[in-house]
Design a protein around this motif. Structure first.
Motif, PDB file in Angstrom:
ATOM      1  N   SER A  16       8.216  -7.471 -25.061  1.00  0.00           N
ATOM      2  CA  SER A  16       9.557  -7.190 -24.532  1.00  0.00           C
ATOM      3  C   SER A  16       9.587  -7.033 -23.017  1.00  0.00           C
ATOM      4  N   MET A  17       9.041  -7.984 -22.291  1.00  0.00           N
ATOM      5  CA  MET A  17       9.055  -7.897 -20.835  1.00  0.00           C
ATOM      6  C   MET A  17      10.471  -7.889 -20.245  1.00  0.00           C
ATOM      7  N   PRO A  18      11.408  -8.717 -20.723  1.00  0.00           N
ATOM      8  CA  PRO A  18      12.765  -8.634 -20.164  1.00  0.00           C
ATOM      9  C   PRO A  18      13.412  -7.271 -20.376  1.00  0.00           C
ATOM     10  N   GLN A  19      13.140  -6.660 -21.535  1.00  0.00           N
ATOM     11  CA  GLN A  19      13.695  -5.337 -21.807  1.00  0.00           C
ATOM     12  C   GLN A  19      13.054  -4.273 -20.912  1.00  0.00           C
ATOM     13  N   LYS A  20      11.758  -4.421 -20.633  1.00  0.00           N
ATOM     14  CA  LYS A  20      11.097  -3.500 -19.708  1.00  0.00           C
ATOM     15  C   LYS A  20      11.695  -3.626 -18.308  1.00  0.00           C
ATOM     16  N   THR A  21      11.899  -4.856 -17.868  1.00  0.00           N
ATOM     17  CA  THR A  21      12.493  -5.092 -16.557  1.00  0.00           C
ATOM     18  C   THR A  21      13.896  -4.503 -16.483  1.00  0.00           C
ATOM     19  N   ALA A  22      14.652  -4.647 -17.576  1.00  0.00           N
ATOM     20  CA  ALA A  22      16.009  -4.087 -17.622  1.00  0.00           C
ATOM     21  C   ALA A  22      15.978  -2.569 -17.506  1.00  0.00           C
ATOM     22  N   ALA A  47      16.881   2.443 -11.719  1.00  0.00           N
ATOM     23  CA  ALA A  47      17.089   2.340 -10.272  1.00  0.00           C
ATOM     24  C   ALA A  47      18.574   2.436  -9.929  1.00  0.00           C
ATOM     25  N   LEU A  48      19.427   1.820 -10.750  1.00  0.00           N
ATOM     26  CA  LEU A  48      20.872   1.898 -10.517  1.00  0.00           C
ATOM     27  C   LEU A  48      21.384   3.317 -10.705  1.00  0.00           C
ATOM     28  N   VAL A  49      20.876   3.997 -11.727  1.00  0.00           N
ATOM     29  CA  VAL A  49      21.272   5.391 -11.958  1.00  0.00           C
ATOM     30  C   VAL A  49      20.922   6.247 -10.750  1.00  0.00           C
ATOM     31  N   LYS A  50      19.709   6.101 -10.259  1.00  0.00           N
ATOM     32  CA  LYS A  50      19.279   6.906  -9.115  1.00  0.00           C
ATOM     33  C   LYS A  50      20.066   6.563  -7.850  1.00  0.00           C
ATOM     34  N   GLU A  51      20.341   5.274  -7.653  1.00  0.00           N
ATOM     35  CA  GLU A  51      21.078   4.841  -6.460  1.00  0.00           C
ATOM     36  C   GLU A  51      22.499   5.384  -6.437  1.00  0.00           C
ATOM     37  N   HIS A  52      23.163   5.360  -7.583  1.00  0.00           N
ATOM     38  CA  HIS A  52      24.588   5.699  -7.622  1.00  0.00           C
ATOM     39  C   HIS A  52      24.883   7.138  -8.052  1.00  0.00           C
ATOM     40  N   ALA A  53      23.936   7.774  -8.727  1.00  0.00           N
ATOM     41  CA  ALA A  53      24.238   9.087  -9.301  1.00  0.00           C
ATOM     42  C   ALA A  53      23.156  10.133  -9.088  1.00  0.00           C
ATOM     43  N   GLY A  54      22.051   9.787  -8.458  1.00  0.00           N
ATOM     44  CA  GLY A  54      21.009  10.761  -8.206  1.00  0.00           C
ATOM     45  C   GLY A  54      20.033  10.894  -9.352  1.00  0.00           C
ATOM     46  N   CYS A  55      19.302  12.010  -9.347  1.00  0.00           N
ATOM     47  CA  CYS A  55      18.193  12.187 -10.291  1.00  0.00           C
ATOM     48  C   CYS A  55      18.352  13.385 -11.222  1.00  0.00           C
ATOM     49  N   GLU A  56      19.384  14.190 -11.016  1.00  0.00           N
ATOM     50  CA  GLU A  56      19.516  15.420 -11.800  1.00  0.00           C
ATOM     51  C   GLU A  56      20.722  15.342 -12.725  1.00  0.00           C
ATOM     52  N   PHE A  57      20.451  15.498 -14.028  1.00  0.00           N
ATOM     53  CA  PHE A  57      21.485  15.475 -15.055  1.00  0.00           C
ATOM     54  C   PHE A  57      21.160  16.573 -16.063  1.00  0.00           C
ATOM     55  N   PRO A  58      21.921  17.639 -16.118  1.00  0.00           N
ATOM     56  CA  PRO A  58      21.583  18.735 -17.036  1.00  0.00           C
ATOM     57  C   PRO A  58      21.381  18.293 -18.482  1.00  0.00           C
ATOM     58  N   ASP A  59      22.287  17.441 -18.975  1.00  0.00           N
ATOM     59  CA  ASP A  59      22.205  17.012 -20.375  1.00  0.00           C
ATOM     60  C   ASP A  59      22.277  15.491 -20.457  1.00  0.00           C
ATOM     61  N   ILE A  60      21.223  14.895 -21.033  1.00  0.00           N
ATOM     62  CA  ILE A  60      21.122  13.443 -21.134  1.00  0.00           C
ATOM     63  C   ILE A  60      21.096  13.034 -22.602  1.00  0.00           C
ATOM     64  N   LEU A  61      21.818  11.947 -22.916  1.00  0.00           N
ATOM     65  CA  LEU A  61      21.769  11.336 -24.239  1.00  0.00           C
ATOM     66  C   LEU A  61      21.369   9.879 -24.061  1.00  0.00           C
ATOM     67  N   GLU A  62      20.249   9.497 -24.669  1.00  0.00           N
ATOM     68  CA  GLU A  62      19.823   8.106 -24.648  1.00  0.00           C
ATOM     69  C   GLU A  62      19.934   7.533 -26.051  1.00  0.00           C
ATOM     70  N   LEU A  91      10.167   6.085 -18.210  1.00  0.00           N
ATOM     71  CA  LEU A  91      10.503   6.047 -16.786  1.00  0.00           C
ATOM     72  C   LEU A  91      11.314   7.266 -16.392  1.00  0.00           C
ATOM     73  N   ALA A  92      12.292   7.612 -17.217  1.00  0.00           N
ATOM     74  CA  ALA A  92      13.142   8.772 -16.933  1.00  0.00           C
ATOM     75  C   ALA A  92      12.328  10.058 -16.883  1.00  0.00           C
ATOM     76  N   ALA A  93      11.327  10.151 -17.769  1.00  0.00           N
ATOM     77  CA  ALA A  93      10.506  11.363 -17.812  1.00  0.00           C
ATOM     78  C   ALA A  93       9.794  11.619 -16.495  1.00  0.00           C
ATOM     79  N   GLY A  94       9.502  10.555 -15.758  1.00  0.00           N
ATOM     80  CA  GLY A  94       8.803  10.716 -14.493  1.00  0.00           C
ATOM     81  C   GLY A  94       9.701  10.775 -13.279  1.00  0.00           C
ATOM     82  N   GLN A  95      10.996  10.428 -13.440  1.00  0.00           N
ATOM     83  CA  GLN A  95      11.844  10.289 -12.260  1.00  0.00           C
ATOM     84  C   GLN A  95      13.164  11.065 -12.312  1.00  0.00           C
TER      85      GLN A  95
END
Length: 248
Positions: free
Chosen positions: A22-28, A34-49, A60-64
């Motif tokens: 799943s390389m395309p999915q990894k790239t996505a 990167a878009l989340v960090k660019e437009h909204a920062g890195c801190e979100f009290p409650d996240i749903l994935e 990736l999210a766990a590290g950033q």
């Protein structure tokens, strides 16, 4: 209508091969974060994935990103191991469309998954109800050019929507921060390895489609005739990225 039981079985069967294929999915996942960090920062009290799978985005999210609670969902119970990706991740198995997640979230995200949903307009309305004011939704999915070679030869494929459709669906409740698409072409040694790749990602051919020996031979012959380039065989992915903010 997408067969959720079939989807669950296919992805569960491909759990061991998905990361490799799943390389395309990894790239996505990389681009979406990167878009989340660019437009909204890195801190979100409650996240749903939603549709966390083997954890391309989650890891990736766990590290950033920073959070207080992180709820990770997937249709396949086998992916519960995602809880080990980071502190405080809680896994909930089940179909994300009917599940009633508690509370509201500062970030709702889904990477390469909502193309499997059966009622996206209803899903987006539900996201608006479950997102905190000023909260973010972030999705990667695919545009109509996705796996175009397969569709041209077999007529089989998911029904993908163009950018304009997503803009229309989201604009009432959300301010769109980013909406864009790209083309990613993989190259394989033969038409058979193209099909093997699709199977390894868990996507399958869809709609209960299966080849007979004669139809498989015809598929391979036509793939070679129409798409071969310098002894290689392309497969096109057409990812789409959506980042939007709930209007106050």
């Amino acid at each position: 209508m997408n067969d959720k039981d079939g989807i669950r079985k296919n992805f569960s069967a491909a759990a061991g091969s998905y990361d490799k294929a799943s390389m395309p999915q990894k790239t996505a996942a990389v681009k979406m974060l990167a878009l989340v960090k660019e437009h909204a920062g890195c801190e979100f009290p409650d996240i749903l994935e939603l549709g966390c799978g083997t954890g391309h985005f989650t890891k990736l999210a766990a590290g950033q990103l920073k959070w207080e609670t992180y709820t990770a969902n997937d249709l396949c119970p086998a992916f519960k191991g995602i809880e080990g990706c980071g502190h405080g991740i809680h896994f909930v198995a089940g179909d994300a469309e009917p599940l009633d997640f508690d509370g509201k979230y500062d970030l709702i995200c889904a990477c390469s998954v909502i193309q499997w949903f059966n009622d996206l307009p209803a899903f987006f309305r539900r996201c608006a109800q479950k997102t905190e004011k000023g909260g973010i939704v972030a999705f990667s999915t695919f545009c109509p050019g996705n796996l175009t070679e397969i569709r041209q030869l077999t007529g089989i494929g998911l029904d993908y929507h163009p950018l304009s459709w997503y803009a229309a669906q989201l604009s009432d409740s959300f301010e769109i921060l980013h909406l864009g698409e790209e083309l990613v072409r993989l190259n394989f040694d033969s038409p058979k390895t193209v099909l093997r790749h699709i199977k390894m990602t868990g996507a399958g051919m869809g709609n209960g489609f299966s080849f007979t020996p004669s139809s498989l031979k015809k598929f391979e012959t036509e793939y070679r005739a129409r798409f071969a380039s310098n002894g290689r065989f392309p497969l096109t992915y057409n990812p789409l990225y959506i980042l939007a903010k709930l209007k106050r």
